[in-house]
Write a protein that holds these residues in place. Structure first.
Motif, PDB file in Angstrom:
ATOM      1  N   SER A  17       4.219  62.680  82.674  1.00 60.87           N
ATOM      2  CA  SER A  17       4.685  61.727  83.294  1.00 60.87           C
ATOM      3  C   SER A  17       3.951  60.269  82.943  1.00 60.87           C
ATOM      4  O   SER A  17       3.288  59.824  81.966  1.00 60.87           O
ATOM      5  N   LEU A  18       5.544  59.007  83.240  1.00 59.76           N
ATOM      6  CA  LEU A  18       4.822  57.964  82.656  1.00 59.76           C
ATOM      7  C   LEU A  18       4.958  56.754  83.819  1.00 59.76           C
ATOM      8  O   LEU A  18       5.939  57.154  84.074  1.00 59.76           O
ATOM      9  N   ARG A  19       4.032  55.761  84.458  1.00 56.38           N
ATOM     10  CA  ARG A  19       5.024  54.606  84.895  1.00 56.38           C
ATOM     11  C   ARG A  19       4.977  53.069  84.163  1.00 56.38           C
ATOM     12  O   ARG A  19       4.369  52.619  83.634  1.00 56.38           O
ATOM     13  N   ARG A  67      13.089  63.722  90.266  1.00 53.65           N
ATOM     14  CA  ARG A  67      11.420  63.129  89.500  1.00 53.65           C
ATOM     15  C   ARG A  67      11.201  62.009  89.109  1.00 53.65           C
ATOM     16  O   ARG A  67       9.733  61.541  88.405  1.00 53.65           O
ATOM     17  N   PHE A  68      12.181  60.998  89.205  1.00 54.76           N
ATOM     18  CA  PHE A  68      11.709  59.141  89.056  1.00 54.76           C
ATOM     19  C   PHE A  68      11.586  58.963  90.828  1.00 54.76           C
ATOM     20  O   PHE A  68      12.468  59.115  91.439  1.00 54.76           O
ATOM     21  N   MET A  83       8.241  58.196  86.422  1.00 54.80           N
ATOM     22  CA  MET A  83       8.842  59.211  85.847  1.00 54.80           C
ATOM     23  C   MET A  83       7.434  60.042  85.647  1.00 54.80           C
ATOM     24  O   MET A  83       7.011  59.921  84.893  1.00 54.80           O
ATOM     25  N   ASN A  84       8.414  61.182  85.965  1.00 58.50           N
ATOM     26  CA  ASN A  84       7.790  62.764  86.139  1.00 58.50           C
ATOM     27  C   ASN A  84       8.255  63.725  85.768  1.00 58.50           C
ATOM     28  O   ASN A  84       9.522  63.225  85.717  1.00 58.50           O
ATOM     29  N   PRO A  88      13.386  65.510  76.974  1.00 63.67           N
ATOM     30  CA  PRO A  88      14.094  64.484  76.102  1.00 63.67           C
ATOM     31  C   PRO A  88      14.935  63.555  76.246  1.00 63.67           C
ATOM     32  O   PRO A  88      15.229  62.297  75.699  1.00 63.67           O
ATOM     33  N   GLU A  89      16.235  64.397  76.869  1.00 66.37           N
ATOM     34  CA  GLU A  89      17.114  63.892  77.041  1.00 66.37           C
ATOM     35  C   GLU A  89      16.219  61.908  78.011  1.00 66.37           C
ATOM     36  O   GLU A  89      17.687  60.524  78.075  1.00 66.37           O
ATOM     37  N   ASP A  90      15.463  61.854  78.257  1.00 64.70           N
ATOM     38  CA  ASP A  90      14.787  60.418  78.980  1.00 64.70           C
ATOM     39  C   ASP A  90      14.481  59.688  78.243  1.00 64.70           C
ATOM     40  O   ASP A  90      14.502  58.190  78.357  1.00 64.70           O
ATOM     41  N   THR A  91      15.123  60.043  76.894  1.00 65.33           N
ATOM     42  CA  THR A  91      14.414  59.265  75.229  1.00 65.33           C
ATOM     43  C   THR A  91      15.202  57.964  75.898  1.00 65.33           C
ATOM     44  O   THR A  91      16.390  58.333  75.757  1.00 65.33           O
TER      45      THR A  91
END
Length: 126
Positions: A17-19, A67-68, A83-84, A88-91
């Motif tokens: 996850s990232l915020r 997810r987001f 973002m949870n 890899p395709e979220d890169t």
């Protein structure tokens, strides 16, 4: 001077996850629909999510739905993207954007937006 400063990107493993945050200044933040776009290497910009002026309504691309989560704090002139379950395709480089008077049919059209931030890089890799 109008500024949209995105931050919070970095390297994260798949499933992590990232915020992301976007701090706005130089315009009346609460009068603008706020959105996130992303652009992967070699591709055009992709609309990710939008949130209405008062924060009660949000919309998401099918690729990130579930997810987001996007939110905003108008008192702090800040937009967020949680973002949870990252893949890899979220890169991509993630950009925040502001639009006044946006209509639903134009929500995913980059040229509809008045202001853009410089972006923050998200890399999802093991």
């Amino acid at each position: 001077e109008v500024q949209l400063q995105a931050s919070g990107g970095g390297l994260v493993q798949p499933g992590g996850s990232l915020r992301l945050s976007c701090v706005a200044s130089g315009f009346t933040f609460s009068n603008y629909t706020m959105s996130w776009f992303r652009q992967a290497s070699g591709e055009g910009p992709e609309w990710v999510s939008s949130i209405a002026r008062v924060g009660g309504t949000a919309a998401y691309a099918d690729s990130v739905k579930g997810r987001f989560t996007t939110s905003r704090d108008n008192a702090e002139n800040t937009l967020y993207l949680q973002m949870n379950s990252l893949k890899p395709e979220d890169t991509a480089v993630y950009y925040c954007a502001a639009a006044a008077g946006l209509i639903l049919s134009s929500i995913g059209v980059p040229s509809s937006y008045d202001y853009w931030g410089q972006g923050t890089l998200v890399t999802v890799s093991s």
